[in-house]
Design a protein around this motif. Structure first.
Motif, short mmCIF file in Angstrom:
data_model
loop_
_atom_site.label_atom_id
_atom_site.label_comp_id
_atom_site.label_asym_id
_atom_site.label_seq_id
_atom_site.Cartn_x
_atom_site.Cartn_y
_atom_site.Cartn_z
N THR A 149 -12.57 -120.43 -7.15
CA THR A 149 -12.29 -121.61 -6.33
C THR A 149 -11.84 -121.24 -4.93
O THR A 149 -12.27 -121.84 -3.95
CB THR A 149 -11.19 -122.47 -6.99
N LEU A 150 -11.00 -120.22 -4.85
CA LEU A 150 -10.38 -119.86 -3.58
C LEU A 150 -10.95 -118.59 -2.96
O LEU A 150 -11.09 -118.49 -1.75
CB LEU A 150 -8.87 -119.69 -3.75
N THR A 151 -11.25 -117.59 -3.79
CA THR A 151 -11.67 -116.29 -3.27
C THR A 151 -12.96 -115.84 -3.95
O THR A 151 -13.27 -116.28 -5.06
CB THR A 151 -10.59 -115.22 -3.52
N PRO A 152 -13.71 -114.93 -3.31
CA PRO A 152 -14.98 -114.47 -3.91
C PRO A 152 -14.81 -113.43 -4.99
O PRO A 152 -15.80 -113.01 -5.59
CB PRO A 152 -15.71 -113.87 -2.70
N GLY A 153 -13.59 -113.00 -5.25
CA GLY A 153 -13.38 -111.98 -6.27
C GLY A 153 -14.04 -110.67 -5.88
O GLY A 153 -13.95 -110.22 -4.74
N ARG A 154 -14.74 -110.03 -6.82
CA ARG A 154 -15.37 -108.74 -6.56
C ARG A 154 -16.85 -108.84 -6.23
O ARG A 154 -17.57 -107.85 -6.27
CB ARG A 154 -15.19 -107.84 -7.80
N ILE A 205 -18.09 -106.80 0.92
CA ILE A 205 -17.02 -106.00 1.53
C ILE A 205 -16.28 -105.18 0.49
O ILE A 205 -15.68 -104.14 0.80
CB ILE A 205 -16.05 -106.90 2.32
N SER A 206 -16.31 -105.61 -0.78
CA SER A 206 -15.60 -104.89 -1.84
C SER A 206 -16.50 -104.49 -3.00
O SER A 206 -16.04 -103.84 -3.92
CB SER A 206 -14.44 -105.75 -2.37
N ASN A 207 -17.77 -104.88 -2.96
CA ASN A 207 -18.71 -104.59 -4.05
C ASN A 207 -19.79 -103.65 -3.53
O ASN A 207 -20.63 -104.04 -2.71
CB ASN A 207 -19.32 -105.90 -4.56
N GLN A 208 -19.76 -102.41 -4.01
CA GLN A 208 -20.69 -101.40 -3.49
C GLN A 208 -22.14 -101.77 -3.75
O GLN A 208 -23.01 -101.59 -2.88
CB GLN A 208 -20.38 -100.04 -4.14
N ALA A 209 -22.44 -102.31 -4.93
CA ALA A 209 -23.82 -102.67 -5.25
C ALA A 209 -24.34 -103.75 -4.30
O ALA A 209 -25.48 -103.68 -3.81
CB ALA A 209 -23.93 -103.13 -6.70
N GLU A 210 -23.52 -104.75 -4.05
CA GLU A 210 -23.93 -105.82 -3.13
C GLU A 210 -24.07 -105.29 -1.71
O GLU A 210 -24.97 -105.70 -0.97
CB GLU A 210 -22.93 -106.97 -3.18
N ARG A 211 -23.17 -104.40 -1.33
CA ARG A 211 -23.25 -103.84 0.02
C ARG A 211 -24.52 -103.00 0.18
O ARG A 211 -25.20 -103.07 1.23
CB ARG A 211 -22.01 -103.01 0.32
N ASP A 212 -24.87 -102.24 -0.84
CA ASP A 212 -26.11 -101.45 -0.78
C ASP A 212 -27.33 -102.37 -0.68
O ASP A 212 -28.28 -102.08 0.06
CB ASP A 212 -26.23 -100.57 -2.02
#
Length: 415
Positions: A254-259, A263-270
């Motif tokens: 609801t408030l935050t994107p979690g993992r 910015i905090s998820n290496q797989a998504e950043r790649d």
């Protein structure tokens, strides 16, 4: 009693409160942590890229290339602070929160003058001076929230004033103000057609077209830059697709994107680096839209939670959070936000019942601006740009309601 209070006194109260709370925050946290952690989010990362000569790029702490993640004003301000006080230094942090405190304090000024037109010149800026969100956010969040609140309040004041002006320079100034606001916080574009449209309808002449032209000219260099970099039309920012996906998936909060955030998820950043920013955002938007239509029950729950979180100041489950809260601060913040929400609603009702010409532009702030956040995420800083308008409406309720209730009811003639 309130009528005797003057604007300089309110400004002093606002500034002192913000400095006292910020000083206590700084003294209770390690200097090394404050010098680094608050800057490790998108604005600070882009600012670091700018300050080190790599351009408007790399929102994720590593080199990922050019970005249109956000519009440029606030990262440029932070980059200037880095150049003056060093990157990731306690001096840079103090300068950044000092700037936010000045923005937050200065918001009292447009509230004072907007309040004058609505019969609440003192109550509106005084409520802002004391409002917990406006005291806490300048040092807890190195985002554009405080500057956006100042610009949104100034836009409201300018809108009410320019609708009655025949001077061309006033309309040009209004357009330039809107241009600065959109280059600071692209989300404010949701208010643009309602504010400028109302002013144009009130004015009924061609001068609003000059304001619209000034807005386009302010935004055009940024849009051209984005097209040259990405070979795609990105008028303001690119992040809408990711924001929608972060709020609409099996693990959405609801408030935050979690993992899930790159910015905090290496797989998504790649994946972001491999696909490129624009294609990545398009894919996330497609996934989010599909999820919206295939999970109606989940979406209804998430939207309801975000609605509550937006208007409570950050609590999506009020009863549970009230029962489990361990600090007085939580109760103060939530209660003040609920009072502001109720006060704003009351102010809107009073303005419409009084047939005030200002009812429409003021109503647009709480009615239109939060809509996108019901579908994405709802941390308190997202609503902060419209907090001055909410407190202005609350001030109207405080000052108008006693007089409204004292009005004699119409006497019916006997037949």
């Amino acid at each position: 009693m309130l009528r005797r209070v003057r604007l300089p006194i309110i400004l002093a109260v606002a500034l002192i409160l913000r400095l006292v709370f910020a000083s206590n925050y700084v003294s209770s946290h390690p200097a090394r942590a404050l010098a680094t952690i608050p800057f490790l989010f998108e604005p600070g990362n882009i600012a670091y890229s700018l300050a080190t000569g790599h351009g408007f790029a790399s929102p994720f702490r590593v080199d990922t290339g050019p970005t249109a993640w956000m519009t440029p004003v606030y990262p440029l301000l932070l980059a200037g602070i880095f150049r003056l006080f060093g990157t990731y230094t306690i001096q840079a942090f103090l300068a950044a929160i000092g700037l936010n405190i000045l923005f937050s304090t200065a918001t009292c000024v447009p509230l004072w003058f907007a309040g004058k037109r609505l019969g609440a010149p003192v109550a509106a800026p005084l409520l802002w001076a004391l409002f917990p969100n406006a005291i806490l956010l300048p040092y807890e969040s190195l985002w554009d929230a405080s500057l956006s609140a100042l610009l949104a309040a100034t836009i409201l004041w300018a809108t009410l004033a320019v609708a009655e002006s025949d001077r061309l320079r006033d309309w040009i100034g209004c357009g330039l103000l809107w241009g600065l606001a959109l280059m600071t916080n692209a989300a404010l574009v949701a208010l643009l057609p309602f504010q400028l449209g109302w002013a144009a309808w009130r004015h009924r002449r061609a001068k609003p077209l000059v304001a619209a032209a000034a807005i386009v000219l302010c935004c055009l260099p940024w849009t051209i830059r984005n097209y040259r970099v990405f070979h795609a039309f990105v008028p303001l920012r690119s992040v809408a697709g990711l924001a929608l996906w972060l709020g609409n998936n099996d693990d959405a909060g609801t408030l935050t994107p979690g993992r899930l955030h790159p910015i905090s998820n290496q797989a998504e950043r790649d994946k972001y680096v491999a696909m490129g920013e624009i294609d990545y955002m398009r894919e996330k938007q497609s996934l989010a839209v599909h999820y919206l239509f295939t999970h109606p029950a989940t979406e209804a729950r998430l939207i309801a939670e975000r609605f509550v979180a937006i208007w409570s100041g950050g609590s999506a489950h009020l009863i549970r959070d009230f029962r489990n809260a361990r600090t007085v601060r939580f109760y103060v913040v939530v209660l003040c936000n609920l009072i502001a929400a109720l006060g704003a609603l009351t102010g809107i009702v009073l303005l419409w019942r009084e047939h005030s010409p200002y009812a429409f532009p003021l109503t647009a702030f709480p009615l239109i601006f939060p809509l996108a956040y019901y579908l994405t995420l709802a941390p308190p800083r997202y609503r902060h740009p419209i907090d001055p308008a909410l407190l202005l409406l609350t001030a109207i309720a405080i000052t108008h309601l006693p007089n409204y209730r004292k009005r004699p009811s119409p006497v019916r003639k006997s037949k």
